[in-house]
Scaffold this active site. Structure first.
Site, PDB file in Angstrom:
ATOM      1  N   TYR A 166       0.845  -1.211   0.000  1.00  0.00           N
ATOM      2  CA  TYR A 166       0.000   0.000   0.000  1.00  0.00           C
ATOM      3  C   TYR A 166       0.874   1.254   0.000  1.00  0.00           C
ATOM      4  CZ  TYR A 166      -3.075   3.545   2.147  1.00  0.00           C
ATOM      5  OH  TYR A 166      -3.765   4.693   2.438  1.00  0.00           O
TER       6      TYR A 166
HETATM    7  P1  NAP Z   1     -13.220   4.993   2.470  1.00  0.00           P
HETATM    8  O1  NAP Z   1     -13.989   5.559   3.609  1.00  0.00           O
HETATM    9  O2  NAP Z   1     -12.977   3.508   2.432  1.00  0.00           O
HETATM   10  O3  NAP Z   1     -13.901   5.444   1.101  1.00  0.00           O
HETATM   11  C1  NAP Z   1     -13.293   5.065  -0.095  1.00  0.00           C
HETATM   12  C2  NAP Z   1     -13.892   5.852  -1.234  1.00  0.00           C
HETATM   13  O4  NAP Z   1     -13.181   5.508  -2.430  1.00  0.00           O
HETATM   14  C3  NAP Z   1     -15.337   5.518  -1.468  1.00  0.00           C
HETATM   15  O5  NAP Z   1     -15.968   6.651  -1.998  1.00  0.00           O
HETATM   16  C4  NAP Z   1     -15.260   4.396  -2.502  1.00  0.00           C
HETATM   17  O6  NAP Z   1     -16.438   4.295  -3.299  1.00  0.00           O
HETATM   18  C5  NAP Z   1     -14.081   4.868  -3.333  1.00  0.00           C
HETATM   19  N1  NAP Z   1     -13.372   3.758  -3.951  1.00  0.00           N
HETATM   20  C6  NAP Z   1     -12.729   2.748  -3.331  1.00  0.00           C
HETATM   21  N2  NAP Z   1     -12.198   1.907  -4.240  1.00  0.00           N
HETATM   22  C7  NAP Z   1     -12.514   2.410  -5.447  1.00  0.00           C
HETATM   23  C8  NAP Z   1     -12.277   2.001  -6.791  1.00  0.00           C
HETATM   24  N3  NAP Z   1     -11.610   0.889  -7.076  1.00  0.00           N
HETATM   25  N4  NAP Z   1     -12.767   2.772  -7.787  1.00  0.00           N
HETATM   26  C9  NAP Z   1     -13.453   3.879  -7.523  1.00  0.00           C
HETATM   27  N5  NAP Z   1     -13.720   4.329  -6.291  1.00  0.00           N
HETATM   28  C10 NAP Z   1     -13.260   3.597  -5.270  1.00  0.00           C
HETATM   29  O7  NAP Z   1     -11.782   5.669   2.323  1.00  0.00           O
HETATM   30  P2  NAP Z   1     -11.008   6.654   3.306  1.00  0.00           P
HETATM   31  O8  NAP Z   1     -10.579   5.879   4.496  1.00  0.00           O
HETATM   32  O9  NAP Z   1     -11.764   7.916   3.470  1.00  0.00           O
HETATM   33  O10 NAP Z   1      -9.676   6.926   2.443  1.00  0.00           O
HETATM   34  C11 NAP Z   1      -9.642   7.938   1.455  1.00  0.00           C
HETATM   35  C12 NAP Z   1      -8.207   8.070   0.991  1.00  0.00           C
HETATM   36  O11 NAP Z   1      -7.385   8.422   2.094  1.00  0.00           O
HETATM   37  C13 NAP Z   1      -7.622   6.783   0.415  1.00  0.00           C
HETATM   38  O12 NAP Z   1      -6.807   7.075  -0.676  1.00  0.00           O
HETATM   39  C14 NAP Z   1      -6.816   6.221   1.574  1.00  0.00           C
HETATM   40  O13 NAP Z   1      -5.741   5.426   1.097  1.00  0.00           O
HETATM   41  C15 NAP Z   1      -6.323   7.507   2.222  1.00  0.00           C
HETATM   42  N6  NAP Z   1      -6.000   7.375   3.644  1.00  0.00           N
HETATM   43  C16 NAP Z   1      -6.938   6.988   4.539  1.00  0.00           C
HETATM   44  C17 NAP Z   1      -6.596   6.890   5.879  1.00  0.00           C
HETATM   45  C18 NAP Z   1      -7.608   6.481   6.936  1.00  0.00           C
HETATM   46  O14 NAP Z   1      -7.208   6.229   8.083  1.00  0.00           O
HETATM   47  N7  NAP Z   1      -8.895   6.420   6.623  1.00  0.00           N
HETATM   48  C19 NAP Z   1      -5.290   7.162   6.304  1.00  0.00           C
HETATM   49  C20 NAP Z   1      -4.357   7.565   5.349  1.00  0.00           C
HETATM   50  C21 NAP Z   1      -4.731   7.664   4.024  1.00  0.00           C
HETATM   51  P3  NAP Z   1     -17.701   3.391  -2.816  1.00  0.00           P
HETATM   52  O15 NAP Z   1     -18.396   4.165  -1.736  1.00  0.00           O
HETATM   53  O16 NAP Z   1     -18.564   3.236  -3.998  1.00  0.00           O
HETATM   54  O17 NAP Z   1     -17.134   2.112  -2.311  1.00  0.00           O
END
Ligand code: NAP
Length: 260
Positions: A166
């Site tokens: 990742y």
């Molecule tokens: P999340 O709540 O899991 O939401 C993911 C979003 O991305 C949803 O809108 C999902 O759509 C969409 N998505 C996932 N896979 C996809 C695909 N293959 N094609 C198109 N859309 C896709 O994510 P999050 O935790 O907010 O994370 C957002 C970003 O921040 C990511 O890049 C993650 O790596 C990064 N990040 C997160 C954290 C954390 O702790 N949460 C920490 C560091 C970085 P659907 O609703 O349709 O599934």
């Protein structure tokens, strides 16, 4: 458009936030819309969540539309671009884009011993390849003075062996910021990475007090981030106030693992 929105920092702008049906993307979309931009709420499968995000933006007096496209599969960027331009034309009468937030991503949670080539390819495809080709695709409609904001991870600065693949995919994404900042600078377009730490996007692990305590203690502020903590940073970078920041890595992890 409400009086507040028409006077916002992003009035008369348009934005695409990938993966904004939920989590950090949703928070960024809400804030960018609150500042007056018309927002394309992109998602993969969760139509209800995307509709709810659009409805929440409209309730706060903003404008948004949903765009479905799974990233990481053949034709992904073309599908997204078609939905984006159709929605922009309907909402604004043209297809110009000002702000692209590459937020959609898949997490890993798989260490060196267990990672498979298929899992690795998927992470690279969604987290790095799709954003690169999305930038390539939208470049002709991206207005001068525009913004590209890539959502990275604090794991690019502190180690977690279970997230090796990742983190590699996010490292590749981060390179987009460095190199395209130079390419697009002459047009006044900034390109930056925002790096969240652990952020409460609704996973059941955040309901466990002992887990919450450990995660909270990793930050300088002794609490777990809410999506808006990161979304507000994204909206700042999208604004004119951030016009002199480009090609850089903005840590939005609440001082995770600073020590002490
Ligand atoms: P999340 O709540 O899991 O939401 C993911 C979003 O991305 C949803 O809108 C999902 O759509 C969409 N998505 C996932 N896979 C996809 C695909 N293959 N094609 C198109 N859309 C896709 O994510 P999050 O935790 O907010 O994370 C957002 C970003 O921040 C990511 O890049 C993650 O790596 C990064 N990040 C997160 C954290 C954390 O702790 N949460 C920490 C560091 C970085 P659907 O609703 O349709 O599934």
């Amino acid at each position: 458009m409400s009086k507040e929105n028409s006077m916002g920092k992003l009035a008369n702008k348009t934005a695409l936030v990938t993966g904004s049906s939920r989590g950090i993307g949703r928070a960024a979309a809400l804030r960018i819309a609150a500042e007056g931009a018309v927002v394309a709420v992109h998602y993969a499968t969760n139509t209800d969540a995307a509709k709810q995000t659009v409805a929440a933006i409209e309730e706060q007096g903003g404008r948004a539309f949903a765009v479905q496209a799974e990233l990481g599969v053949p034709g992904d960027v073309d599908t997204l671009f078609e939905g984006l331009t159709a929605g922009l034309r309907e909402q604004t009468g043209e297809t110009a884009l000002d702000i692209l937030v590459n937020n959609a991503g898949v997490m890993g949670g798989v260490g060196l011993e267990d990672i498979t080539p298929e899992q690795f390819d998927r992470m690279i495809a969604v987290n790095a390849k799709a954003p690169l080709f999305l930038v390539q695709k939208v470049l002709p409609i991206l207005r001068d003075g525009g913004r590209v904001i890539n959502i990275g991870t604090g794991l690019l600065r502190y180690a977690n062996p279970d997230e090796i693949a990742y983190s590699m995919s996010k490292g590749a994404l981060d390179q987009i910021s460095l190199h395209l900042a130079r390419l697009l600078g002459p047009r006044g377009i900034t390109v930056n990475t925002v790096a969240p730490g652990v952020t409460n996007t609704g996973s059941p692990i955040f309901d466990m007090p002992e887990v919450r305590e450990v995660l909270a203690n990793m930050t300088a502020f002794k609490r777990i981030a809410e999506p808006s903590d990161v979304g507000d940073v994204v909206a700042f970078l999208a604004s004119d106030d951030a016009r002199w920041i480009t090609g850089t890595f903005v840590d939005a992890s609440g001082g995770t693992l600073l020590g002490g």
